[in-house]
Design a protein around this motif. Structure first.
Motif, mmCIF file in Angstrom:
data_model
loop_
_atom_site.group_PDB
_atom_site.id
_atom_site.type_symbol
_atom_site.label_atom_id
_atom_site.label_comp_id
_atom_site.label_asym_id
_atom_site.label_seq_id
_atom_site.Cartn_x
_atom_site.Cartn_y
_atom_site.Cartn_z
ATOM 1 N N THR A 2 0.833 -1.202 0.000
ATOM 2 C CA THR A 2 0.000 0.000 0.000
ATOM 3 C C THR A 2 0.871 1.257 0.000
ATOM 4 N N THR A 3 0.328 2.297 -0.609
ATOM 5 C CA THR A 3 1.039 3.579 -0.612
ATOM 6 C C THR A 3 0.760 4.315 0.695
ATOM 7 N N ALA A 4 1.516 5.350 0.939
ATOM 8 C CA ALA A 4 1.312 6.154 2.153
ATOM 9 C C ALA A 4 -0.084 6.771 2.151
ATOM 10 N N HIS A 5 -0.551 7.198 0.970
ATOM 11 C CA HIS A 5 -1.893 7.787 0.853
ATOM 12 C C HIS A 5 -2.963 6.752 1.198
ATOM 13 N N GLU A 6 -2.825 5.551 0.696
ATOM 14 C CA GLU A 6 -3.791 4.489 1.005
ATOM 15 C C GLU A 6 -3.776 4.153 2.490
ATOM 16 N N GLN A 7 -2.603 4.167 3.099
ATOM 17 C CA GLN A 7 -2.496 3.906 4.533
ATOM 18 C C GLN A 7 -3.160 5.015 5.329
ATOM 19 N N ASP A 8 -2.980 6.267 4.892
ATOM 20 C CA ASP A 8 -3.646 7.396 5.557
ATOM 21 C C ASP A 8 -5.158 7.246 5.506
ATOM 22 N N SER A 10 -6.848 4.446 5.137
ATOM 23 C CA SER A 10 -7.196 3.314 5.992
ATOM 24 C C SER A 10 -7.216 3.723 7.462
ATOM 25 N N ASN A 11 -6.216 4.490 7.875
ATOM 26 C CA ASN A 11 -6.168 4.969 9.263
ATOM 27 C C ASN A 11 -7.347 5.876 9.572
ATOM 28 N N THR A 14 -10.470 3.806 10.041
ATOM 29 C CA THR A 14 -10.419 3.167 11.354
ATOM 30 C C THR A 14 -10.803 4.149 12.449
#
Length: 81
Positions: A2-8, A10-11, A14
């Protein structure tokens, strides 16, 4: 991977799932210079991760040069650990 944007994102999802919305919350009117200074003092030491302040600005021709007429903000409440 995952990219940093996708992780952001996702976070954020959550965090939204963990958010509790109450039926009532404190409200107030900040309409003096003293009240604005007190509000800024209260906001100065709030956590930044996760974000704890959400703002909405309204105004006439706001973009870069218009005056702010209304500022709404919500402060995220945190459960004691």
């Amino acid at each position: 991977m995952t990219t940093a944007h996708e992780q952001d994102i996702s976070n954020l999802v959550t965090m939204l799932h963990q958010t509790k919305i109450t039926e009532s919350f404190p409200t107030g009117l900040v309409d003096t210079c003293t009240a604005i200074a007190e509000l800024i003092d209260k906001m100065a030491n709030l956590p930044t991760n996760p974000p704890s302040i959400y703002m909405d600005l309204e105004g006439v021709k706001l973009s870069r040069h218009g005056p702010i007429s209304i500022l709404r903000y919500v402060r995220r409440e945190f459960d004691p650990e």
